[in-house]
Design a protein around this motif. Structure first.
Motif: not given
Length: 314
Positions: A167-170, A200-208, A214-222
Protein backbone atom coordinates in the motif's frame (compact mmCIF):
# COMPACT_ATOMS: atom_id res chain seq x y z
CA UNK A 1 9.43 25.73 33.34
CA UNK A 2 6.12 25.46 31.51
CA UNK A 3 5.86 22.16 29.59
CA UNK A 4 6.20 22.57 25.82
CA UNK A 5 2.94 22.43 23.91
CA UNK A 6 2.34 20.23 20.86
CA UNK A 7 2.34 23.36 18.67
CA UNK A 8 5.63 24.64 20.13
CA UNK A 9 7.33 21.29 19.51
CA UNK A 10 6.13 21.29 15.91
CA UNK A 11 7.30 24.88 15.40
CA UNK A 12 10.73 24.12 16.89
CA UNK A 13 11.12 21.15 14.55
CA UNK A 14 10.20 23.27 11.53
CA UNK A 15 12.65 26.04 12.47
CA UNK A 16 15.48 23.52 12.98
CA UNK A 17 14.91 21.93 9.59
CA UNK A 18 14.85 25.37 7.93
CA UNK A 19 17.94 26.62 9.80
CA UNK A 20 20.01 23.69 8.63
CA UNK A 21 19.04 24.30 5.02
CA UNK A 22 20.69 26.65 2.56
CA UNK A 23 18.10 29.43 2.31
CA UNK A 24 17.93 30.89 5.81
CA UNK A 25 17.17 34.61 5.44
CA UNK A 26 16.83 37.73 7.59
CA UNK A 27 13.06 37.29 7.36
CA UNK A 28 13.42 33.75 8.72
CA UNK A 29 15.60 35.08 11.54
CA UNK A 30 12.99 37.70 12.41
CA UNK A 31 10.24 35.08 12.42
CA UNK A 32 12.34 32.84 14.67
CA UNK A 33 13.07 35.65 17.10
CA UNK A 34 9.39 36.59 17.30
CA UNK A 35 8.53 32.98 18.12
CA UNK A 36 11.31 32.73 20.73
CA UNK A 37 10.10 35.90 22.44
CA UNK A 38 6.55 34.58 22.55
CA UNK A 39 7.00 31.94 25.21
CA UNK A 40 9.24 30.88 28.07
CA UNK A 41 11.38 27.81 27.44
CA UNK A 42 11.28 28.00 23.66
CA UNK A 43 15.01 28.66 23.35
CA UNK A 44 15.82 25.49 25.31
CA UNK A 45 13.27 23.54 23.31
CA UNK A 46 14.90 24.71 20.07
CA UNK A 47 18.30 23.54 21.28
CA UNK A 48 16.92 20.14 22.28
CA UNK A 49 15.25 19.63 18.91
CA UNK A 50 18.40 20.73 17.06
CA UNK A 51 20.49 18.23 19.04
CA UNK A 52 18.02 15.46 18.22
CA UNK A 53 18.11 16.40 14.53
CA UNK A 54 21.89 16.17 14.40
CA UNK A 55 21.81 12.84 16.21
CA UNK A 56 19.42 11.28 13.68
CA UNK A 57 20.60 12.84 10.39
CA UNK A 58 22.84 10.51 8.35
CA UNK A 59 26.30 11.87 7.57
CA UNK A 60 27.36 12.12 3.94
CA UNK A 61 29.81 9.32 3.20
CA UNK A 62 31.53 10.78 0.12
CA UNK A 63 30.75 14.44 -0.37
CA UNK A 64 32.95 17.00 1.38
CA UNK A 65 31.52 20.44 2.07
CA UNK A 66 34.35 22.94 1.72
CA UNK A 67 32.68 25.86 3.40
CA UNK A 68 29.79 25.83 5.82
CA UNK A 69 27.13 28.52 5.32
CA UNK A 70 26.95 31.31 7.85
CA UNK A 71 25.02 30.23 10.90
CA UNK A 72 21.77 32.07 11.66
CA UNK A 73 22.14 35.06 13.96
CA UNK A 74 20.38 33.07 16.68
CA UNK A 75 23.44 30.82 17.00
CA UNK A 76 25.98 33.64 16.52
CA UNK A 77 24.44 35.83 19.23
CA UNK A 78 24.70 33.01 21.74
CA UNK A 79 28.28 31.96 20.97
CA UNK A 80 27.44 28.70 19.21
CA UNK A 81 29.23 29.49 15.95
CA UNK A 82 32.49 27.66 16.60
CA UNK A 83 30.93 24.63 18.23
CA UNK A 84 28.16 24.24 15.66
CA UNK A 85 30.04 24.96 12.41
CA UNK A 86 31.20 21.38 11.84
CA UNK A 87 27.79 19.99 12.72
CA UNK A 88 26.01 22.36 10.35
CA UNK A 89 28.47 21.47 7.58
CA UNK A 90 27.76 17.78 8.11
CA UNK A 91 24.01 18.45 8.12
CA UNK A 92 24.21 20.38 4.85
CA UNK A 93 26.28 17.57 3.35
CA UNK A 94 23.54 15.16 4.38
CA UNK A 95 20.92 17.28 2.66
CA UNK A 96 22.94 17.34 -0.56
CA UNK A 97 23.58 13.62 -0.48
CA UNK A 98 21.28 12.19 -3.15
CA UNK A 99 20.62 8.84 -1.48
CA UNK A 100 20.37 9.66 2.22
CA UNK A 101 18.74 6.94 4.29
CA UNK A 102 17.85 6.92 7.97
CA UNK A 103 16.22 4.17 10.00
CA UNK A 104 14.13 4.79 13.10
CA UNK A 105 12.59 2.53 15.74
CA UNK A 106 10.55 3.28 18.85
CA UNK A 107 10.18 1.14 21.94
CA UNK A 108 6.83 0.19 23.46
CA UNK A 109 5.43 3.38 25.01
CA UNK A 110 7.86 5.68 23.18
CA UNK A 111 6.57 8.46 20.90
CA UNK A 112 9.24 10.28 18.93
CA UNK A 113 9.10 13.50 16.92
CA UNK A 114 11.73 13.78 14.17
CA UNK A 115 12.35 16.82 11.92
CA UNK A 116 13.48 15.81 8.43
CA UNK A 117 16.05 17.55 6.24
CA UNK A 118 13.40 18.75 3.75
CA UNK A 119 11.50 20.67 6.43
CA UNK A 120 8.91 17.96 7.04
CA UNK A 121 8.25 16.62 10.54
CA UNK A 122 7.26 13.05 11.38
CA UNK A 123 5.91 11.79 14.69
CA UNK A 124 6.51 8.07 15.24
CA UNK A 125 4.14 6.05 17.40
CA UNK A 126 4.96 3.31 19.92
CA UNK A 127 6.59 0.09 18.71
CA UNK A 128 7.24 1.31 15.17
CA UNK A 129 10.04 0.74 12.65
CA UNK A 130 10.56 2.79 9.50
CA UNK A 131 13.14 3.99 7.00
CA UNK A 132 13.38 7.44 5.37
CA UNK A 133 15.09 8.08 2.04
CA UNK A 134 15.61 11.56 0.59
CA UNK A 135 16.61 11.78 -3.10
CA UNK A 136 16.71 14.47 -5.79
CA UNK A 137 13.29 13.63 -7.22
CA UNK A 138 11.52 11.89 -4.35
CA UNK A 139 11.00 11.60 -0.63
CA UNK A 140 10.19 8.07 0.52
CA UNK A 141 9.28 6.47 3.84
CA UNK A 142 8.84 2.73 4.34
CA UNK A 143 6.98 1.55 7.44
CA UNK A 144 7.95 -1.98 8.46
CA UNK A 145 5.62 -1.91 11.45
CA UNK A 146 3.64 0.55 13.54
CA UNK A 147 2.46 4.06 12.71
CA UNK A 148 3.70 7.55 11.98
CA UNK A 149 2.14 10.96 11.33
CA UNK A 150 3.73 13.25 8.74
CA UNK A 151 3.55 17.04 8.44
CA UNK A 152 4.92 17.32 4.91
CA UNK A 153 6.83 20.36 3.62
CA UNK A 154 5.63 21.50 0.19
CA UNK A 155 7.92 20.48 -2.66
CA UNK A 156 6.09 19.79 -5.92
CA UNK A 157 9.27 18.45 -7.53
CA UNK A 158 9.65 15.75 -4.86
CA UNK A 159 6.44 13.91 -3.93
CA UNK A 160 6.37 12.46 -0.42
CA UNK A 161 5.42 8.77 -0.52
CA UNK A 162 4.85 6.40 2.40
CA UNK A 163 4.96 2.64 1.74
CA UNK A 164 3.50 0.01 4.05
CA UNK A 165 3.73 -3.38 2.41
CA UNK A 166 2.17 -2.97 -1.03
CA UNK A 167 0.00 0.00 0.00
CA UNK A 168 1.18 3.51 -0.87
CA UNK A 169 0.14 7.00 0.28
CA UNK A 170 1.48 10.06 -1.54
CA UNK A 171 1.30 13.81 -0.90
CA UNK A 172 3.18 16.95 -1.88
CA UNK A 173 2.43 19.23 1.06
CA UNK A 174 -0.09 18.02 3.60
CA UNK A 175 -0.45 16.16 6.92
CA UNK A 176 -1.48 12.54 7.31
CA UNK A 177 -0.78 9.32 9.18
CA UNK A 178 -0.14 5.77 8.02
CA UNK A 179 -0.57 2.75 10.29
CA UNK A 180 0.07 -0.93 9.56
CA UNK A 181 -2.70 -3.07 11.03
CA UNK A 182 -3.26 -6.81 10.88
CA UNK A 183 -6.21 -6.23 8.53
CA UNK A 184 -4.50 -3.71 6.25
CA UNK A 185 -3.00 -0.22 6.15
CA UNK A 186 -4.91 2.71 7.65
CA UNK A 187 -4.46 6.21 6.19
CA UNK A 188 -5.86 9.25 8.05
CA UNK A 189 -5.65 12.76 6.59
CA UNK A 190 -5.56 15.84 8.82
CA UNK A 191 -4.69 18.45 6.18
CA UNK A 192 -4.67 18.66 2.38
CA UNK A 193 -5.19 15.69 0.05
CA UNK A 194 -3.47 12.29 -0.03
CA UNK A 195 -3.61 9.73 -2.82
CA UNK A 196 -3.59 6.08 -1.72
CA UNK A 197 -3.33 2.89 -3.75
CA UNK A 198 -2.01 -0.67 -3.78
CA UNK A 199 0.82 -1.84 -6.00
CA UNK A 200 -1.05 -5.14 -6.26
CA UNK A 201 -3.91 -3.34 -8.05
CA UNK A 202 -3.12 0.18 -9.25
CA UNK A 203 -6.73 0.71 -10.32
CA UNK A 204 -7.51 0.75 -6.60
CA UNK A 205 -6.86 4.46 -5.99
CA UNK A 206 -8.41 6.80 -3.45
CA UNK A 207 -8.05 10.54 -2.95
CA UNK A 208 -8.49 11.31 0.73
CA UNK A 209 -9.11 14.86 1.94
CA UNK A 210 -8.75 16.31 5.45
CA UNK A 211 -11.01 14.49 7.91
CA UNK A 212 -11.17 11.31 5.84
CA UNK A 213 -9.74 7.89 6.59
CA UNK A 214 -9.45 4.56 4.81
CA UNK A 215 -8.26 1.04 5.55
CA UNK A 216 -6.72 -0.62 2.47
CA UNK A 217 -5.57 -4.18 1.92
CA UNK A 218 -3.44 -5.28 -1.03
CA UNK A 219 -6.57 -5.90 -3.10
CA UNK A 220 -9.47 -3.91 -1.65
CA UNK A 221 -10.68 -0.88 0.27
CA UNK A 222 -11.69 -2.55 3.53
CA UNK A 223 -13.19 0.54 5.16
CA UNK A 224 -13.70 4.21 4.25
CA UNK A 225 -15.04 7.19 6.19
CA UNK A 226 -15.53 10.78 5.02
CA UNK A 227 -16.29 14.03 6.83
CA UNK A 228 -15.14 12.62 10.17
CA UNK A 229 -12.50 15.16 11.20
CA UNK A 230 -13.31 14.68 14.89
CA UNK A 231 -12.83 10.91 14.59
CA UNK A 232 -9.48 11.42 12.84
CA UNK A 233 -8.35 13.80 15.60
CA UNK A 234 -9.33 11.26 18.25
CA UNK A 235 -7.39 8.53 16.47
CA UNK A 236 -4.30 10.74 16.47
CA UNK A 237 -4.53 11.77 20.14
CA UNK A 238 -1.45 9.58 20.72
CA UNK A 239 0.68 12.46 19.37
CA UNK A 240 -0.07 14.23 22.67
CA UNK A 241 0.33 11.08 24.74
CA UNK A 242 -3.40 10.43 25.03
CA UNK A 243 -6.00 7.80 24.09
CA UNK A 244 -9.37 9.34 23.21
CA UNK A 245 -12.27 6.86 23.39
CA UNK A 246 -15.70 7.70 22.01
CA UNK A 247 -18.13 4.79 21.92
CA UNK A 248 -15.14 2.45 21.65
CA UNK A 249 -15.63 -1.21 22.56
CA UNK A 250 -13.63 -2.48 25.53
CA UNK A 251 -11.81 -4.96 23.29
CA UNK A 252 -10.66 -2.14 20.96
CA UNK A 253 -9.75 0.07 23.92
CA UNK A 254 -7.68 -2.74 25.43
CA UNK A 255 -5.83 -3.17 22.14
CA UNK A 256 -4.98 0.56 22.13
CA UNK A 257 -3.60 0.54 25.68
CA UNK A 258 -1.64 -2.65 24.96
CA UNK A 259 0.22 -0.82 22.15
CA UNK A 260 1.87 1.44 24.71
CA UNK A 261 2.33 -0.64 27.84
CA UNK A 262 4.21 -3.72 29.00
CA UNK A 263 1.37 -4.38 31.42
CA UNK A 264 -1.40 -5.75 29.22
CA UNK A 265 -5.18 -5.49 29.54
CA UNK A 266 -6.99 -8.78 28.92
CA UNK A 267 -10.73 -9.08 28.37
CA UNK A 268 -11.23 -12.27 30.35
CA UNK A 269 -14.99 -12.39 29.81
CA UNK A 270 -16.35 -12.21 26.22
CA UNK A 271 -19.59 -10.84 27.66
CA UNK A 272 -17.93 -7.46 28.29
CA UNK A 273 -15.80 -7.25 25.12
CA UNK A 274 -18.42 -5.28 23.17
CA UNK A 275 -19.33 -2.86 25.98
CA UNK A 276 -18.76 0.69 24.75
CA UNK A 277 -16.87 3.35 26.65
CA UNK A 278 -15.97 7.06 26.41
CA UNK A 279 -13.07 8.88 28.02
CA UNK A 280 -9.69 10.57 27.62
CA UNK A 281 -6.71 8.79 29.21
CA UNK A 282 -2.93 8.96 29.30
CA UNK A 283 -1.44 6.24 27.12
CA UNK A 284 0.64 4.99 30.08
CA UNK A 285 -2.31 4.67 32.49
CA UNK A 286 -4.02 1.31 31.90
CA UNK A 287 -4.78 1.18 35.63
CA UNK A 288 -6.75 4.44 35.44
CA UNK A 289 -8.69 3.13 32.45
CA UNK A 290 -9.53 -0.12 34.23
CA UNK A 291 -10.72 1.74 37.34
CA UNK A 292 -12.92 4.02 35.22
CA UNK A 293 -14.44 1.03 33.44
CA UNK A 294 -15.09 -0.66 36.77
CA UNK A 295 -16.90 2.39 38.11
CA UNK A 296 -18.93 3.09 34.97
CA UNK A 297 -19.84 -0.37 33.65
CA UNK A 298 -19.80 -2.49 36.81
CA UNK A 299 -16.95 -4.55 35.40
CA UNK A 300 -14.70 -6.54 37.70
CA UNK A 301 -10.90 -6.28 37.76
CA UNK A 302 -8.45 -9.10 38.49
CA UNK A 303 -4.89 -7.91 39.22
CA UNK A 304 -3.55 -11.07 40.83
CA UNK A 305 -0.91 -11.22 38.09
CA UNK A 306 1.08 -7.93 38.18
CA UNK A 307 1.82 -8.25 34.46
CA UNK A 308 -1.81 -8.04 33.37
CA UNK A 309 -5.15 -6.44 34.19
CA UNK A 310 -8.12 -8.74 33.56
CA UNK A 311 -11.58 -7.29 32.98
CA UNK A 312 -14.67 -9.45 33.53
CA UNK A 313 -18.31 -9.31 34.59
CA UNK A 314 -18.68 -8.58 38.28
Amino acid sequence: MTPATEHDRDMAARFVARMDGENWSEADEAELQLWLDGGAGREGLLLQVHAAWLATTPAAEEEIVEEAPAAPAFWRRRGFMGAMAASVAAAVGAQRWLDARSSFATRVGEIRRVPLADGSVMTINSGSELTVRMARGSREVEIAQGEAWFDVAKDAARPFTVAAGKVRARAVGTAFSVRRRETGVEVLVTEGVVESWSEEDESLRLRLAAGERALLSDTAVVHYESDRASAVDRSLAWRSGMIDLNGTSLSEAADEFNRYNQRQIIIADPAVADEQFDGLFRINDPQGFAEAVKASLNVGIDESDPRVIRLMKS
